[in-house]
Design a protein around this motif. Structure first.
Motif, short mmCIF file in Angstrom:
data_model
loop_
_atom_site.label_atom_id
_atom_site.label_comp_id
_atom_site.label_asym_id
_atom_site.label_seq_id
_atom_site.Cartn_x
_atom_site.Cartn_y
_atom_site.Cartn_z
N GLU A 209 3.81 7.14 2.67
CA GLU A 209 4.00 5.98 3.54
C GLU A 209 3.84 4.70 2.71
O GLU A 209 2.94 4.60 1.89
CB GLU A 209 2.97 6.00 4.66
CG GLU A 209 2.94 4.77 5.56
CD GLU A 209 1.74 4.78 6.48
OE1 GLU A 209 1.87 5.31 7.60
OE2 GLU A 209 0.67 4.27 6.08
N VAL A 210 4.72 3.76 2.97
CA VAL A 210 4.66 2.46 2.31
C VAL A 210 4.37 1.39 3.37
O VAL A 210 4.98 1.40 4.44
CB VAL A 210 5.97 2.12 1.58
CG1 VAL A 210 5.94 0.68 1.05
CG2 VAL A 210 6.22 3.11 0.45
N ILE A 211 3.42 0.52 3.08
CA ILE A 211 3.19 -0.66 3.91
C ILE A 211 3.43 -1.89 3.05
O ILE A 211 2.82 -2.03 1.97
CB ILE A 211 1.77 -0.70 4.49
CG1 ILE A 211 1.52 0.51 5.39
CG2 ILE A 211 1.56 -1.99 5.30
CD1 ILE A 211 0.13 0.54 6.01
N GLN B 252 0.85 -1.19 0.00
CA GLN B 252 0.00 0.00 0.00
C GLN B 252 0.88 1.23 0.00
O GLN B 252 1.86 1.30 0.74
CB GLN B 252 -0.93 0.02 1.21
CG GLN B 252 -1.75 1.32 1.34
CD GLN B 252 -2.69 1.32 2.52
OE1 GLN B 252 -3.71 0.62 2.50
NE2 GLN B 252 -2.36 2.07 3.56
N VAL B 253 0.53 2.22 -0.83
CA VAL B 253 1.23 3.50 -0.87
C VAL B 253 0.23 4.59 -0.52
O VAL B 253 -0.81 4.73 -1.18
CB VAL B 253 1.85 3.77 -2.25
CG1 VAL B 253 2.51 5.14 -2.27
CG2 VAL B 253 2.86 2.69 -2.61
N LEU B 254 0.53 5.35 0.52
CA LEU B 254 -0.35 6.40 1.03
C LEU B 254 0.36 7.74 0.98
O LEU B 254 1.46 7.88 1.53
CB LEU B 254 -0.76 6.09 2.47
CG LEU B 254 -1.52 7.16 3.24
CD1 LEU B 254 -2.94 7.29 2.73
CD2 LEU B 254 -1.52 6.85 4.74
N ILE C 31 5.48 -4.31 7.41
CA ILE C 31 6.60 -3.37 7.45
C ILE C 31 6.07 -2.02 6.97
O ILE C 31 5.53 -1.91 5.86
CB ILE C 31 7.75 -3.85 6.54
CG1 ILE C 31 8.31 -5.16 7.07
CG2 ILE C 31 8.85 -2.81 6.47
CD1 ILE C 31 8.84 -6.04 6.03
N LYS C 32 6.20 -1.02 7.81
CA LYS C 32 5.69 0.32 7.48
C LYS C 32 6.79 1.35 7.65
O LYS C 32 7.47 1.37 8.67
CB LYS C 32 4.50 0.67 8.38
CG LYS C 32 3.88 2.02 8.07
CD LYS C 32 2.56 2.22 8.81
CE LYS C 32 2.75 2.41 10.29
NZ LYS C 32 1.49 2.77 10.99
N PHE C 33 6.97 2.21 6.65
CA PHE C 33 7.97 3.27 6.75
C PHE C 33 7.53 4.46 5.90
O PHE C 33 6.64 4.34 5.04
CB PHE C 33 9.35 2.77 6.31
CG PHE C 33 9.41 2.24 4.91
CD1 PHE C 33 9.68 3.08 3.83
CD2 PHE C 33 9.20 0.90 4.65
CE1 PHE C 33 9.72 2.59 2.54
CE2 PHE C 33 9.25 0.39 3.36
CZ PHE C 33 9.51 1.25 2.30
#
Length: 501
Positions: free
Chosen positions: A444-446, A426-428, A491-493
């Motif tokens: 944010e990338v998940i 997911q890209v937010l 993994i979220k960053f």
């Protein structure tokens, strides 16, 4: 003033919207025969008189824009953007002040339970005092507004989107601007991409095969009822993954088994060495034989062998500790979500991730540049599902030349066994800070992956390497013949990049 209208024949009036009449005294209908009043839905209703709408003696219109001149009209914005509210007035002398209040609209949203719009306090950045008025200059008011510190307001919204308007008051006249709800400024983070769905197979129709587990007795298909999957997909599209709602899909619920494979199928796996040169013959090497042999061992022995061989061949340094923590969670048989700071940091610093983010940023910069006045066009929240070819074709139509990172370059480092081929992403877009024609975008990338094996994993080449193959044989037995639950890794960053409009 009296107005009399005399018509010799029929008088027919048609309006496309409401027809409202206000009078300070009586309304009288007289007919020689019949007076008929009908309503299609609710009939005729009676109630207390309503006050007529105020006449606009001072206010003309209001709108949001990206520029101070008011030419680049917008109705959508991202947090941290600098935007401008424009109010056109009449009959107000220069220097006179208008009382202004910023509100977030709730009343038109059916999912909201409150009937009260939320006031948002504006603070003067120089004086640190609440700003409540603005002076008129040539019948115009322009209010610059940086959309920062709105996180709490956004989080409280059911749809995570604010709809902003100003209530403007001068003398005895008050009005909301923009006047139409559709023209309110909608502020919220934007889902720009979703690749597949955590916990579901590639078609989004049932459980992902590597999240299944059991005792060698196949369960009836589908594992998940169709309506349950349909609800999850809809909720994921609208609100993302909600752990306490979607526990079923990360094996955190109470089910004791979700079995796709029988014991006979587990015992029959094989690796096929395709077409030996000059012989034109396929050779099958039975990996299921090892499954059968190791299935005689105790759970404790299998876990010891799993951790020992996995650490020896597939992890080094700090990532060895991460692998040990992942195996410990698997042994706890609790399912759920696994997050680890060490793993996340390794992913952020990986060249594979950096290449993925470069491709993401190239796509986002092109979309922002082409749609800065209509940021809602950046939204693409429906997950891409289907075969690899279908997903690639669907994404290419939207110029998405990226899918998900694959960590298989250095198989002994620790990322391959922990993640390998990322399952879902997911890209937010979180923020956009603009200055003139330049901007900084924070996104944010998940990354989602499943810490589990399916039957095709037992048909790969590493299973026929002595000792190395024990890692996967023991893991496979524990999952599919001893009922230990695989889990989902998250993994979220966040990342930033600069661009220009």
């Amino acid at each position: 003033m009296t107005r009399t209208r005399i018509v010799g024949g029929k008088l027919i009036e048609t309006t496309g919207g409401d027809y409202n009449i206000y009078t300070k005294e009586n309304i009288v209908y007289s007919a020689a025969t019949t007076i008929t009043e009908t309503g299609v839905e609710t009939g005729v209703s009676y109630g207390d008189p309503q006050s007529p709408p105020a006449r606009n003696e001072y206010f003309v219109k209001g709108w949001w824009s990206l520029d101070i001149e008011g030419n680049k009209v917008i109705t959508n914005a991202l947090p941290s953007m600098l935007v401008y509210f424009h109010l056109e007035t009449k009959n107000i002398d220069n220097g006179n002040s208008i009382l202004i209040t910023l509100y977030e609209e709730d009343n038109s949203e059916p999912e909201e339970t409150s009937n009260q719009d939320d006031k948002i306090t504006l603070i003067n950045s120089a004086t640190r005092i609440e700003t409540i008025d603005s002076k008129v200059n040539n019948n115009k008011v322009v209010i610059p507004l940086e959309l920062s510190k709105l996180d709490n307001f956004i989080e409280d919204e059911v749809d995570k989107v604010l709809e902003l308007y100003f209530k403007c008051t001068y003398l005895n006249e008050s009005a909301k601007f923009p006047s139409a709800v559709d023209d309110y400024l909608k502020v919220g983070q934007i889902i720009a991409d979703r690749y597949k769905i955590p916990g579901l197979n590639e078609n989004g129709s049932d459980i992902a095969s590597d999240l299944c587990y059991g005792f060698g007795v196949k369960d009836p298909l589908p594992i998940y009822p169709t309506n349950t999957v349909t609800t999850y997909k809809s909720e994921y599209e609208n609100s993302g993954f909600i752990e306490n709602v979607h526990n079923l899909f990360i094996n955190k619920s109470n089910e004791s088994h979700k079995a796709l494979y029988s014991k006979e199928e587990c015992y029959s796996t094989k690796y096929t060495l395709t077409t030996i040169p000059l012989i034109d013959l396929d050779i099958n090497i039975a990996t299921g034989l090892d499954v059968r042999v190791f299935d005689t061992l105790s759970d404790e022995t299998l876990f010891w062998d799993f951790q020992a061989t996995a650490s020896l061949y597939f992890a080094r340094g700090v990532l060895q500790g991460n692998l040990e923590r992942m195996i410990a969670k698997f042994k706890a048989n609790e399912g759920g979500i696994y997050e680890d700071e060490v793993l996340t940091e390794a992913i952020k610093n990986s060249t594979v991730t950096q290449k993925y983010c470069v491709d993401v940023e190239k796509y986002l910069s092109e979309k922002i540049k082409g749609n800065i006045l209509s940021l809602d066009k950046l939204e693409d929240k429906t997950p891409y599902l289907g075969s690899f070819q279908k997903i690639r074709d669907d994404r290419s139509q939207k110029n998405k030349n990226f899918s998900r990172p694959i960590y298989n370059e250095n198989k002994t480092e620790g990322l391959t066994i922990a993640l390998n081929d990322i399952w879902a992403t997911q890209v937010l877009i979180k923020e956009l800070k603009n200055t003139g024609n330049n901007y900084t975008c924070k996104y944010e990338v998940i990354l989602w992956d499943h810490f589990g094996l399916d039957l095709p994993d037992m048909e790969k080449v590493f299973n026929i390497i002595p000792s190395v193959g024990e890692t996967f044989v023991t893991w496979f037995i524990l999952q599919h013949l001893r009922g230990y639950k695989p889990f989902v890794t998250k993994i979220k960053f966040e990342k930033e990049f600069n661009g220009t409009f």
